[in-house]
Design a protein around this motif. Structure first.
Motif, PDB file in Angstrom:
ATOM      1  N   SER A 184      -2.869   0.684  -0.844  1.00  0.00           N
ATOM      2  CA  SER A 184      -3.398   1.582  -1.682  1.00  0.00           C
ATOM      3  C   SER A 184      -2.833   2.276  -2.329  1.00  0.00           C
ATOM      4  O   SER A 184      -2.477   2.980  -3.098  1.00  0.00           O
ATOM      5  N   THR A 187       0.538   2.383  -3.688  1.00  0.00           N
ATOM      6  CA  THR A 187       0.972   1.561  -5.232  1.00  0.00           C
ATOM      7  C   THR A 187      -0.305   2.117  -6.032  1.00  0.00           C
ATOM      8  O   THR A 187       0.628   1.781  -7.222  1.00  0.00           O
ATOM      9  N   ASN A 413      -7.984  -1.844  -9.585  1.00  0.00           N
ATOM     10  CA  ASN A 413      -7.064  -1.444  -8.669  1.00  0.00           C
ATOM     11  C   ASN A 413      -6.229  -0.392  -9.292  1.00  0.00           C
ATOM     12  O   ASN A 413      -6.063  -0.182 -10.466  1.00  0.00           O
ATOM     13  N   ARG A 415      -4.452   1.339  -9.804  1.00  0.00           N
ATOM     14  CA  ARG A 415      -2.977   1.551  -9.908  1.00  0.00           C
ATOM     15  C   ARG A 415      -2.245   1.220 -11.266  1.00  0.00           C
ATOM     16  O   ARG A 415      -2.306   1.701 -11.950  1.00  0.00           O
ATOM     17  N   PHE A 814      -3.107  -7.577  -5.599  1.00  0.00           N
ATOM     18  CA  PHE A 814      -3.275  -6.391  -4.535  1.00  0.00           C
ATOM     19  C   PHE A 814      -3.764  -6.770  -3.380  1.00  0.00           C
ATOM     20  O   PHE A 814      -4.253  -8.172  -2.596  1.00  0.00           O
ATOM     21  N   PRO A 825       5.010  -6.522  -5.040  1.00  0.00           N
ATOM     22  CA  PRO A 825       4.029  -5.239  -6.386  1.00  0.00           C
ATOM     23  C   PRO A 825       4.597  -4.531  -7.616  1.00  0.00           C
ATOM     24  O   PRO A 825       4.067  -4.667  -8.738  1.00  0.00           O
ATOM     25  N   LEU A 829       8.103  -0.124  -8.187  1.00  0.00           N
ATOM     26  CA  LEU A 829       8.036  -0.506  -6.432  1.00  0.00           C
ATOM     27  C   LEU A 829       9.211  -1.540  -6.034  1.00  0.00           C
ATOM     28  O   LEU A 829      10.072  -1.282  -4.798  1.00  0.00           O
TER      29      LEU A 829
END
Length: 930
Positions: A184, A187, A413, A415, A814, A825, A829
């Protein structure tokens, strides 16, 4: 007289000498008379080390007064080049988040060296980045994360969030379980997160000590090297600077979580707090008494200390930021009382579902009101969260309380922590406070606002360059800096529309927020149906309509002078277009007409939700409110009365008017497909229902009793994947009895789809091969839909060639488990997201949700998918992803003219400016107004 002889030592003399020497050594060593420096402690003489320790007890927490005189960050990585970011629109965080300036930013030595107009730099080895007028903010700060202690992918050996050794664990330290190999980190950085407070879990009343970390990979690669201002206690030394010590952090939890783990009641848990703090308070008093005597030079014993309780003593000395997992008023009030009884402040209440209902309780907390760390819409998953409100951030801010949005990673998440702030803004939190909620307010609550959370000279060089305004839906980093080091090696950037560079306009929810308080968190959600047969929608900017299995734009104008009109009679559109065409003859003869001004809004096909047990569940963690889980013949014995050949029908367990279904309905999600809840391989027959219906017998409540057969093939451990595939092969290729035989015949005849949850590309590939095997053997075409599909992008070509559809669930990939680890992702990315990758290969794609609370957010999910595709997915295609595509993939046989439409005010369904105003339902012959 006899002359005396020469003196000769007796046999005892050496022993006496030895004893004398030992005595002198002991005397001067202080063993007999301990003191300093000659070993004799008398009134007026003081042990210097003890005196230093006593005086350190009163050292305040926080930065030294001269912190901003530093010329280099303590986290500077040698060799990092200086960087100038030019032509940036800078949200600094100052002036309560209202200060925005145009200018440049100089980063060097791990710090922000200058902000504003910066002349040409003399350094030759400097990197210049042109922000081209784009937004730059401080790095995102997550006040509540378990990143690294609940690792991704989740493996038994890498989950260290809780100790299960007792209700109280103040001595536990999250740093001791921080996994540096969590997938993680990268991300979350890709979402702009630069700092996270890593908390222990919430199984204990006092779970232990938390630690702020920077997410970037360090040269040392250790947990210790990730720490931001580590407290001196982690190496048992005294503070190096007597003027200050860094803040410590502690996790507390109350209510259901510790109660469930230790079978305690709330009374047990609060007593555990009181008992622990009483022990700490007694120790603190002993230390204070000891030090008072030491100052006067009195003869005293050793310094009173206890390693287990020293952290709670520091809480009582006001040197620990206490973060409390706490939901309901009963628990909030209890912790406020505890804080006053033992005189320590609470930094923040987390989750805090009912805080917006009791702001005055919070203001009674010792020292100062705590900050409130919230989810935006994640709610109702247990009783404590049942009264959660999306309007809580707005209401709390209006009561003068600090609002922080948090992830609880990996519950959400991290992110997409900024998405929490975007939703909070949508539901009424002012834009300055929404952005502060994940930057400066979080940093202030953490006690680290002297170095993070702001774009200011002397602060850490933690910054994000965004491709749009940070509160615009889908805002994505172009670059992320941590300690002045760029974190994205080759970022894939997106070109966003010019409108996305401004603070998004959002609807007004003042009445809904007021109702949330008036009705004690449970405002009425049942819509008001019009009594008029005819409803006229005016000032319509766009209309999206179904044509077969696609969505098309049938009306669109950018000029308010040419906005259109839509006339609906008995739930059916009878006219749409310019006002002169529809607003006259179409309404003649109707004695009563309702007019709805959409203010530049839109009509579009309604959305369909799938993937959660919506309609079968009210409160996920309360069994008495749910349909329950089906028997699985691969893992347990099936009651004889039920029989092995029975497929369970979800329609039999449907519950209507659940709060999450009604919230989904009010958000434009007017129908749902729900499969029987199951933990392993065996699912059952899914059903489709109206999320706005009153009960099962109401017209149009059940849209289709059976839509498809649902199974799962996953790495459950037992039975094996190969066993699950073998079972599925037998069900498809061998004649079965009962309802199982009937419905698998329907699959083979192509009349219903086989819907299989699978995440691993290897399992998906096996399912494709099985589909081909069955089709070769039977000569029939099998309709296969794969849901979950974390790794489906690896087989985009093969899925397309085999005619297999995909429902991505969740839409934002995820690596929850090992079989999810090879995610795509998406930007920044990777160039493609899973949606755009699959669509580029002509795979039919839909979007699902995993939990019932998230059904309402489908409109934002499909909008995000469209934006993330960089213009490769139109609004029409995005709406189809959440509607007609899902119908096709899940086996709904619905006529286009019978499907609901959604009217939105102030924009179309995919825009943050829009608010759902009505649902037009030809199936039920009515219009519901909100």
């Amino acid at each position: 007289m006899e002359k005396s002889s020469p003196s000769v030592p007796s046999s005892n003399t050496p022993r006496i000498l030895a004893i004398s020497i030992i005595f002198l050594l002991l005397l001067f060593s202080g063993t007999f008379f301990p003191s300093v420096p000659l070993g004799i402690r008398t009134p007026g003489s003081v042990d210097a080390s003890l005196l230093q320790r006593c005086r350190s007890l009163n050292t305040p927490a926080g930065p030294p007064a001269d912190f901003h005189k530093r010329t280099q960050s303590d986290r500077f990585s040698p060799g990092t080049k200086p960087i100038i970011i030019k032509n940036a629109k800078i949200w600094t965080g100052e002036d309560n988040g209202k200060h925005v300036m145009q200018g440049d930013i100089l980063l060097d030595k791990g710090m922000i060296m200058e902000v504003g107009g910066i002349p040409e730099h003399n350094c030759k080895d400097i990197t210049v980045l042109d922000a081209q007028g784009g937004w730059v903010t401080p790095g995102i700060v997550d006040l509540h994360s378990h990143l690294g202690v609940y690792s991704a992918p989740s493996l038994e050996g890498a989950n260290d969030g809780n100790s299960l050794k007792g209700t109280i664990g103040a001595w536990m330290r999250a740093i001791d379980g921080l996994n540096t190999h969590d997938d993680s980190y990268n991300t979350s950085i890709a979402g702009g997160v630069t700092t996270s407070l890593i908390l222990p879990g919430s199984a204990n009343a006092i779970g232990g000590q938390a630690y702020p970390i920077k997410l970037r990979r360090t040269h040392e690669r250790s947990p210790s090297s990730m720490l931001l201002e580590p407290p001196y206690q982690i190496n048992s030394s005294l503070p190096s600077d007597s003027s200050h010590i860094p803040w410590r952090h502690m996790k507390h939890a109350c209510g259901e979580n510790p109660s469930r783990v230790y079978s305690d009641t709330r009374m047990d848990t609060i007593w555990a707090f009181r008992d622990a703090y009483n022990k700490a308070n007694q120790l603190k008093k002993k230390q204070d008494e000891f030090c008072a005597k030491l100052e006067t030079g009195q003869v005293i014993d050793d310094f009173p200390d206890d390693l287990q309780w020293e952290s709670l003593v520091d809480v009582l000395r006001g040197r620990v930021k206490v973060n409390v997992h706490c939901y309901e008023t009963v628990d909030l009030d209890a912790l406020v009382r505890i804080s006053n009884e033992f005189k320590f402040p609470v930094a923040a209440f987390h989750h805090a579902s009912e805080t917006y209902l009791v702001p005055d309780v919070l203001k009674r907390a010792y020292g100062h009101p705590p900050a409130i760390a919230l989810f935006a819409t994640n709610a109702r998953y247990k009783r404590e969260a049942y009264r959660s409100s999306e309007f809580a951030p707005k209401i709390l801010a209006e009561n003068g309380l600090t609002v922080v949005m948090k992830s609880d990673h990996s519950v959400l998440n991290s992110r997409f922590l900024l998405y929490e702030a975007q939703q909070a803004h949508y539901y009424g939190l002012p834009d300055n406070l929404a952005l502060a909620a994940v930057t400066s307010s979080a940093a202030e609550t953490m006690g680290l606002a002297h170095r993070i959370g702001y774009v200011k000279k002397g602060w850490d060089a933690d910054l994000v360059i965004w491709d749009s305004h940070p509160l615009a839906l889908g805002s994505t980093p172009k670059q992320v800096f941590i300690d002045g080091i760029p974190q994205l090696e080759t970022p894939h950037t997106l070109n966003k529309p010019a409108a996305f560079q401004h603070v998004p306009k959002v609807p007004n929810f003042d009445k809904e927020a007021q109702d949330a308080v008036t009705y004690d968190g449970l405002p009425p959600l049942i819509p008001a149906s019009t009594t008029s047969d005819t409803v006229v929608f005016t000032n319509v900017k766009s209309i999206y309509s179904r044509s077969g299995d696609v969505v098309k734009t049938t009306f669109n104008t950018q000029d308010s002078a040419t906005y259109g009109t839509v006339v609906v009679r008995n739930g059916r559109l009878v006219c749409s277009g310019v006002e002169s065409t529809c607003a006259t003859s179409s309404v003649l003869g109707d004695p009563e007409v309702s007019y709805v001004d959409l203010e530049g809004g839109s009509l579009s096909p309604s959305l369909l939700t799938f993937g959660s047990p919506l309609g079968l569940s009210n409160i996920d963690q309360e069994d008495s409110t749910n349909d329950g889980v089906v028997f699985d013949p691969l893992t347990q014995s099936i009651p004889k009365i039920l029989g092995h050949s029975t497929l369970i029908r979800a329609v039999d367990g449907l519950e209507f008017q659940t709060r999450d279904a009604l919230l989904a309905y009010r958000s434009g999600v007017t129908s749902a497909v729900t499969a029987p809840s199951h933990y392993n391989f065996y699912g059952g027959l899914a059903t489709s229902f109206s999320t706005g219906s009153v009960h099962k017998l109401a017209p149009g409540a059940v849209i289709q009793e059976v839509t498809g057969v649902h199974m799962s093939v996953r790495h459950f451990g037992s039975p094996s994947v190969s066993t699950q595939i073998a079972t599925l092969r037998r069900l498809l290729l061998e004649t079965q009895e009962g309802t199982t035989g009937k419905w698998f015949t329907e699959i083979l005849e192509g009349r219903v789809p086989l819907v299989v949850e699978a995440h691993s590309a290897d399992i998906i590939a096996t399912l494709i091969l099985l589909k081909k095997e069955v089709e070769r053997s039977t000569g029939k075409n099998v309709r296969l839909t794969v849901t979950g599909a974390s790794e489906a992008h690896l087989l985009a070509k093969e899925l397309s060639e085999s005619g297999t559809g995909v429902i991505l669930n969740p839409v934002h990939s995820f690596p929850f488990a090992w079989e999810d680890r090879r995610i795509l992702p998406g930007p920044p990315l990777t160039e493609h997201s899973p949606v755009s990758k699959l669509i580029s290969h002509n795979v039919t794609v839909g979007i699902g949700v995993q939990e019932i609370w998230d059904a309402r957010n489908l409109r934002f999910d499909i909008a995000w998918a469209s934006l993330e595709a960089g213009g490769k997915i139109s609004k029409e295609e995005a709406i189809a992803i959440g509607s007609v595509n899902l119908e096709k993939l899940l086996g709904l046989d619905v006529q286009a003219e019978e499907t609901d439409m959604v009217a939105t005010r102030g924009g179309d369904l995919l825009e943050l400016s829009a608010k759902v105003a009505a649902v037009v339902s030809p199936r039920r012959g009515m219009v519901d107004l909100f």
